[in-house]
Design a protein around this motif. Sequence first.
Motif, PDB file in Angstrom:
ATOM      1  N   ARG A  88       0.974  -1.178   0.078  1.00  0.00           N
ATOM      2  CA  ARG A  88       0.018  -0.043  -0.123  1.00  0.00           C
ATOM      3  C   ARG A  88       0.745   1.409   0.043  1.00  0.00           C
ATOM      4  O   ARG A  88       2.088   1.207   0.659  1.00  0.00           O
ATOM      5  CB  ARG A  88      -1.056  -0.044   1.120  1.00  0.00           C
ATOM      6  CG  ARG A  88      -1.695  -1.053   1.541  1.00  0.00           C
ATOM      7  CD  ARG A  88      -2.563  -1.648   0.303  1.00  0.00           C
ATOM      8  NE  ARG A  88      -3.594  -0.562  -0.343  1.00  0.00           N
ATOM      9  CZ  ARG A  88      -4.310  -1.082  -1.310  1.00  0.00           C
ATOM     10  NH1 ARG A  88      -4.049  -2.086  -1.907  1.00  0.00           N
ATOM     11  NH2 ARG A  88      -5.183  -0.039  -1.690  1.00  0.00           N
ATOM     12  N   VAL A  89       0.320   2.281  -0.898  1.00  0.00           N
ATOM     13  CA  VAL A  89       1.212   3.416  -0.999  1.00  0.00           C
ATOM     14  C   VAL A  89       0.371   4.483  -0.678  1.00  0.00           C
ATOM     15  O   VAL A  89      -0.759   4.775  -1.031  1.00  0.00           O
ATOM     16  CB  VAL A  89       1.864   3.594  -2.248  1.00  0.00           C
ATOM     17  CG1 VAL A  89       2.608   4.787  -2.642  1.00  0.00           C
ATOM     18  CG2 VAL A  89       2.556   2.104  -2.794  1.00  0.00           C
ATOM     19  N   PHE A  90       1.041   5.568   0.293  1.00  0.00           N
ATOM     20  CA  PHE A  90       0.275   6.531   0.875  1.00  0.00           C
ATOM     21  C   PHE A  90       0.998   7.808   0.371  1.00  0.00           C
ATOM     22  O   PHE A  90       2.162   8.236   0.730  1.00  0.00           O
ATOM     23  CB  PHE A  90       0.090   6.382   2.188  1.00  0.00           C
ATOM     24  CG  PHE A  90      -0.770   5.473   2.812  1.00  0.00           C
ATOM     25  CD1 PHE A  90      -2.054   5.216   2.840  1.00  0.00           C
ATOM     26  CD2 PHE A  90      -0.069   4.230   3.010  1.00  0.00           C
ATOM     27  CE1 PHE A  90      -2.928   4.304   3.143  1.00  0.00           C
ATOM     28  CE2 PHE A  90      -0.906   2.992   3.232  1.00  0.00           C
ATOM     29  CZ  PHE A  90      -2.011   3.033   3.558  1.00  0.00           C
ATOM     30  N   GLU A  94      -2.912   9.958   1.946  1.00  0.00           N
ATOM     31  CA  GLU A  94      -4.058   9.198   0.831  1.00  0.00           C
ATOM     32  C   GLU A  94      -3.726   8.032   0.191  1.00  0.00           C
ATOM     33  O   GLU A  94      -2.141   7.802  -0.104  1.00  0.00           O
ATOM     34  CB  GLU A  94      -4.505  10.334  -0.280  1.00  0.00           C
ATOM     35  CG  GLU A  94      -5.457   9.640  -1.198  1.00  0.00           C
ATOM     36  CD  GLU A  94      -5.538  10.457  -2.463  1.00  0.00           C
ATOM     37  OE1 GLU A  94      -4.896  11.750  -2.418  1.00  0.00           O
ATOM     38  OE2 GLU A  94      -6.137  10.215  -3.448  1.00  0.00           O
ATOM     39  N   ASP A  95      -4.445   7.137   0.355  1.00  0.00           N
ATOM     40  CA  ASP A  95      -3.960   5.722  -0.133  1.00  0.00           C
ATOM     41  C   ASP A  95      -3.956   5.778  -1.757  1.00  0.00           C
ATOM     42  O   ASP A  95      -5.137   5.967  -2.353  1.00  0.00           O
ATOM     43  CB  ASP A  95      -4.963   4.463   0.472  1.00  0.00           C
ATOM     44  CG  ASP A  95      -4.503   3.150  -0.267  1.00  0.00           C
ATOM     45  OD1 ASP A  95      -3.790   3.175  -1.184  1.00  0.00           O
ATOM     46  OD2 ASP A  95      -4.975   2.030   0.232  1.00  0.00           O
ATOM     47  N   VAL A  96      -2.790   5.794  -2.567  1.00  0.00           N
ATOM     48  CA  VAL A  96      -2.755   6.170  -3.805  1.00  0.00           C
ATOM     49  C   VAL A  96      -2.391   4.544  -4.615  1.00  0.00           C
ATOM     50  O   VAL A  96      -1.752   4.819  -5.576  1.00  0.00           O
ATOM     51  CB  VAL A  96      -1.910   7.219  -4.201  1.00  0.00           C
ATOM     52  CG1 VAL A  96      -2.668   8.586  -3.723  1.00  0.00           C
ATOM     53  CG2 VAL A  96      -0.467   7.194  -3.746  1.00  0.00           C
ATOM     54  N   SER A  97      -2.268   3.537  -4.079  1.00  0.00           N
ATOM     55  CA  SER A  97      -2.056   2.258  -4.111  1.00  0.00           C
ATOM     56  C   SER A  97      -2.362   2.041  -5.946  1.00  0.00           C
ATOM     57  O   SER A  97      -1.483   1.385  -6.517  1.00  0.00           O
ATOM     58  CB  SER A  97      -2.212   1.262  -3.529  1.00  0.00           C
ATOM     59  OG  SER A  97      -1.853   1.498  -2.078  1.00  0.00           O
ATOM     60  N   ASP A  98      -3.734   2.244  -6.143  1.00  0.00           N
ATOM     61  CA  ASP A  98      -4.030   1.909  -7.301  1.00  0.00           C
ATOM     62  C   ASP A  98      -3.552   3.022  -8.365  1.00  0.00           C
ATOM     63  O   ASP A  98      -3.245   2.750  -9.515  1.00  0.00           O
ATOM     64  CB  ASP A  98      -5.775   1.575  -7.543  1.00  0.00           C
ATOM     65  CG  ASP A  98      -5.957   0.635  -6.591  1.00  0.00           C
ATOM     66  OD1 ASP A  98      -5.217  -0.436  -6.675  1.00  0.00           O
ATOM     67  OD2 ASP A  98      -7.019   0.456  -6.127  1.00  0.00           O
TER      68      ASP A  98
END
Length: 235
Positions: A88-90, A94-98
């Motif tokens: 998961r990338v924040f 904000e979660d910007v994983s997609d």
Amino acid sequence: MQSGMSPLHPKRQLVIAVDGPAGAGKSTVARRVADRLGLEYLDTGAMYRALALKALRRGVDLRDEEQLAELLATSDIAVASRAGGAVRVFLDGEDVSDAIRAPEVNAAVSQVAGFAKVRAGMVTRQRALARAGGVVVDGRDIGTEVLPDADVKFFLTASLKARARRRWEELRAQGFSIELDAVEEEIAHRDRLDAGRAVGPLRRAPDAILIDTTDVAVDAVVEELLRFCRLRVCE
Ligand code: DC
């Protein structure tokens, strides 16, 4: 990032570098090796992607090194890996994983990653994240620039056709509709930018183990890496 003890050797905080071009299978393989060894996984490409996404959203000129470096300095980029789970990338919480996997980001990221000041900021962050050890780090310049003292270094590669097909399948699985030819062209273009830049180019470290994944199933590649890791810690 938490540090993990390697079950291979309880006293050592292994640091494993996995470099290679887009689509060589680095992230899948690196994540699985990390899971198997009880280590953290750090996807450095995701950090460059998060910055590229922010620049696109803000309308920052992608040719402006100063502005991009400033944007990075004022950004909170966190990459979290959970055993067995997706990364998961924040970005600023904000979660910007997609969002960071979108074709627009693919098209912009190599340009953003080409600037010395951006790379210097990223390298500092990446070294800090890996400092405690117990980590598998995947990128382009990990064995050469970021962590030249890594315990084990791998350089994964595959034919352009195989890499394009993998990326195309990934993108389709995520719901993006795109032609295979377009993905192949985009990857070839990114290869040229990544390998040709003056700072932190995609390059195999002299002591990196070269693994060609073109016709090899992921499971077999993972086992191959684990075999080398065991050899290395038993030396
Ligand atoms: O591995 P990836 O496709 O998610 O990487 C995205 C881009 O970031 C890629 O075009 C090259 C760049 N990158 C880099 O320059 N250095 C790294 N250590 C990791 C990625």
